[in-house]
Design an enzyme around this catalytic site. Structure first.
Site, mmCIF file in Angstrom:
data_model
loop_
_atom_site.group_PDB
_atom_site.id
_atom_site.type_symbol
_atom_site.label_atom_id
_atom_site.label_comp_id
_atom_site.label_asym_id
_atom_site.label_seq_id
_atom_site.Cartn_x
_atom_site.Cartn_y
_atom_site.Cartn_z
ATOM 1 N N HIS A 150 0.739 -0.731 0.025
ATOM 2 C CA HIS A 150 -0.497 -0.104 0.601
ATOM 3 C C HIS A 150 0.913 1.418 -0.086
ATOM 4 O O HIS A 150 1.820 1.603 0.457
ATOM 5 C CB HIS A 150 -1.146 0.188 1.095
ATOM 6 N N HIS A 151 0.359 2.202 -1.007
ATOM 7 C CA HIS A 151 0.940 3.010 -0.943
ATOM 8 C C HIS A 151 2.072 3.996 -0.191
ATOM 9 O O HIS A 151 2.343 4.928 0.267
ATOM 10 C CB HIS A 151 0.967 4.171 -2.430
ATOM 11 N N SER A 152 0.484 4.324 0.924
ATOM 12 C CA SER A 152 0.331 4.638 2.209
ATOM 13 C C SER A 152 1.567 4.674 2.541
ATOM 14 O O SER A 152 2.003 5.510 3.869
ATOM 15 C CB SER A 152 -1.134 4.729 2.908
#
Length: 410
Positions: free
Chosen positions: A117-119
């Site tokens: 997940h890019h977060s």
């Protein structure tokens, strides 16, 4: 049945956008040889033990944000996709897990894809996890054990990293450089996409090109002769290509690119110690038919050094969030890029060789995404254009770079 959960922390402003768009980033490693599925599963399990935060998930909070949550559920484990099987990527779900692993054992070449997940991870962070995965896989294959595991704490957001180092918000953001171009030109229509809003993450179309090892080596030497890094030359080639295809020669092009801050702050930050350890640098490109690649690259390099010396790059994300979509009102379409860096040799057991690497975005949004990524993998320059509108520049970028390589060789 209810499962116990515990909130690790709220997502910071720098991380929130990627939760809103359910953005996962993937890196696919292309391999010559055979992958032992059981050994890869053991290595992945060890990676999850070392970084347990990724077995958690995201939940919306009561204030319109998101929380990073741990639970007692087991991670679903790696996916194995044989030829003819449906792609499992429609199961990417930030409400279930924040990391996934896909192995395609019978593809040619064999593919191993890590989704994060890019977060929770930028490109450098992701590469750190991928390299550790393959190091542990190599250990399992050669010794039967994935090696010792010590659980790591959840990575900090960039806001915390900067605060701990006394880096505070300044007056300038870097985007102020674009003010002279705002509402100053009659702009063509904004690019649009035919994508409809998706409930689950879907792959963003990606076009790629490569330079051979010999071409990449010549490009590096060409940069040295002109006292320029390769990333400056690539940025210039991207902007020159964009200028040609836009057919608005009098309109400047705003350029925004990520900068890895890990080694630029004191004390330095480890690869996996921060989620998105990036700053943002900007440049407003005024291009004419006489503009050369070296001239443009030097302008980008000089502006970056000035902004770095003034501390603007380091604190840029305290002003705005890194986003891959949307437009600034009154401003020409922004060119956005991210530098994947130079990948050193990845650990593999005997009989297994890395022959390529590529990246992809998966997201749930109907807004146009348009971002370039580039890096050197195995001595070869890789350039990718992630865009869900018409792609028109990647071949031109390669041609521009090859032209300077040819010039240097002769």
């Amino acid at each position: 049945m209810a499962y116990s959960t515990s909130v690790i922390r709220r997502l910071a402003p720098s991380e929130k956008f990627f939760a809103e768009t359910q953005t996962f980033t993937s890196i696919t490693v292309l391999l010559d040889g055979t992958v032992d599925i059981d050994a890869m599963a053991d290595a992945f399990d060890a990676l999850l033990e070392a970084y347990p935060v990724y077995a958690g998930h995201l939940e919306p909070d009561s204030d319109g944000g998101f929380e990073l949550v741990a639970d007692d559920l087991l991670h679903p484990g790696l996916w194995v996709q044989f030829e003819g099987d449906p792609a499992p990527t429609d199961q990417l779900d930030q409400g279930v897990a924040l990391i996934y692993l896909l192995v395609k054992p019978d593809s040619t070449p064999v593919e191993v894809t890590l989704f994060i997940h890019h977060s929770l991870a930028d490109g450098t962070h992701m590469a750190g996890l991928l390299f550790e995965l393959f190091a542990r896989y190599t250990e399992v294959v050669t010794t039967g054990s994935a090696g010792p595991v010590s659980p790591n704490p959840a990575p900090e957001p960039i806001e915390t990293v900067l605060e701990q180092r006394g880096i505070r918000k300044q007056q300038r953001s870097g985007l102020d450089r674009f003010i002279p171009a705002m509402f100053a030109y009659e702009l063509p229509p904004k690019r649009v996409t035919t994508r409809s809003a998706a409930e689950r993450p879907a792959a963003v179309p990606t076009t790629r090109c490569r330079l051979s090892k010999a071409e990449t080596s010549s490009l590096v030497k060409y940069g040295r002769v002109n006292r320029l890094f390769v990333n400056n030359l690539i940025s210039a080639a991207i902007l020159l290509a964009e200028w040609q295809v836009r057919r608005t020669p009098h309109i400047p092009i705003p350029y925004v690119y990520n900068v890895n801050l890990r080694a630029l702050v004191e004390p330095p930050v480890s690869a996996t110690g921060c989620t998105l350890a990036i700053g943002v640098a900007t440049y407003l490109a005024h291009i004419t038919p006489q503009t050369t690649m070296v001239e443009l690259a030097r302008g980008i390099a000089d502006m970056f050094q000035a902004d770095l010396a003034d501390g603007v790059v380091q604190q840029s994300l305290l002003h705005f969030n890194m986003q891959y979509e949307g437009a600034i009102p009154g401003l020409p379409d922004v060119v956005l890029s991210t530098n994947l860096g130079n990948a050193v040799a990845m650990s593999t057991p005997p009989g297994l060789e890395v022959v390529g690497v590529q990246s992809q975005f998966y997201r749930a949004s109907s807004a146009v995404i348009d971002v370039y990524s580039f890096g050197v993998v195995g001595g070869e320059l890789l350039i990718e254009h992630h865009v869900d509108a018409a792609e028109t520049t990647i071949d031109l970028i390669r041609s521009l770079l090859r032209s300077v390589v040819s010039e240097h060789q002769h």
